[in-house]
Scaffold this motif. Structure first.
Motif, PDB file in Angstrom:
ATOM      1  N   LYS A  49       0.810  -1.221   0.000  1.00 19.77           N
ATOM      2  CA  LYS A  49       0.000   0.000   0.000  1.00 19.77           C
ATOM      3  C   LYS A  49       0.843   1.271   0.000  1.00 19.77           C
ATOM      4  N   LEU A  50       2.160   1.143   0.113  1.00 23.30           N
ATOM      5  CA  LEU A  50       3.028   2.317   0.110  1.00 23.30           C
ATOM      6  C   LEU A  50       2.988   2.991  -1.252  1.00 23.30           C
ATOM      7  N   LYS A  51       3.078   4.310  -1.238  1.00 26.19           N
ATOM      8  CA  LYS A  51       3.038   5.072  -2.481  1.00 26.19           C
ATOM      9  C   LYS A  51       4.258   5.979  -2.563  1.00 26.19           C
ATOM     10  N   GLY A  53       6.342   9.186  -2.962  1.00 26.43           N
ATOM     11  CA  GLY A  53       6.074  10.572  -2.594  1.00 26.43           C
ATOM     12  C   GLY A  53       5.505  10.738  -1.194  1.00 26.43           C
ATOM     13  N   GLU A  54       5.083   9.636  -0.578  1.00 29.40           N
ATOM     14  CA  GLU A  54       4.609   9.738   0.808  1.00 29.40           C
ATOM     15  C   GLU A  54       5.823   9.958   1.708  1.00 29.40           C
ATOM     16  N   HIS A  55       5.674  10.806   2.671  1.00 28.15           N
ATOM     17  CA  HIS A  55       6.767  11.071   3.601  1.00 28.15           C
ATOM     18  C   HIS A  55       6.486  10.340   4.900  1.00 28.15           C
ATOM     19  N   ILE A  56       6.780   9.043   4.900  1.00 24.27           N
ATOM     20  CA  ILE A  56       6.518   8.202   6.061  1.00 24.27           C
ATOM     21  C   ILE A  56       7.784   8.143   6.906  1.00 24.27           C
ATOM     22  N   ASP A  60       6.749   5.643  12.311  1.00 20.42           N
ATOM     23  CA  ASP A  60       5.407   5.229  11.900  1.00 20.42           C
ATOM     24  C   ASP A  60       5.418   3.793  11.375  1.00 20.42           C
ATOM     25  N   LYS A 111      13.217   9.279   6.918  1.00 18.71           N
ATOM     26  CA  LYS A 111      12.063   9.318   6.006  1.00 18.71           C
ATOM     27  C   LYS A 111      12.204   8.215   4.951  1.00 18.71           C
ATOM     28  N   THR A 113      12.345   6.411   1.606  1.00 18.70           N
ATOM     29  CA  THR A 113      12.672   6.854   0.252  1.00 18.70           C
ATOM     30  C   THR A 113      12.441   5.759  -0.788  1.00 18.70           C
TER      31      THR A 113
END
Length: 128
Positions: A49-51, A53-56, A60, A111, A113
């Protein structure tokens, strides 16, 4: 008499549906308490489900997936590159988790990448 029985059946089903919805919406999965097959499926589902451009943040990911199976870190000056591996597919049932049984998630300064095979390649090239 039949109306009363039907009323109790409908009431019972309604209570059951409410309980199921509460459990689904408010019970948090604990990867540490899962058997290994369920944990692999849980990790796979989260990673898929990771996309881009998301800054996870790494915190988290760790809060959701629990402790990684493998982790490596490189530091140069103020930059930190860390790769964490979570088990996503069984290769050999020997009780030992290896990189080929895991999916890597690459973090730069905390973050996310990259993830997947490209994460391992990028980690190896970091700071070279």
């Amino acid at each position: 008499m039949i109306k009363k029985v039907l009323r109790y059946i409908i009431l019972g089903l309604a209570v059951y549906a409410v309980i199921v919805m509460l459990v689904i919406n408010f019970y948090k999965d604990d990867p540490q308490a899962m058997i290994w097959q369920d944990r692999e499926a849980f990790n796979n589902r989260f990673i898929s489900k990771l996309k881009i451009g998301e800054h996870i943040a790494i915190d988290d990911v760790l809060e959701t997936l629990g402790s990684p199976d493998l982790t490596f870190l490189k530091k140069k000056n103020n930059d930190i590159v860390q790769i964490v591996y979570f088990r996503t597919q069984l290769v050999k049932p020997d009780g030992i988790t290896t990189k080929d049984e895991c999916t890597g998630l690459l973090f730069k300064n905390g973050k996310l990448t990259l993830w997947g095979p490209s994460a391992s390649v990028a980690y190896e090239k970091a700071f070279n």
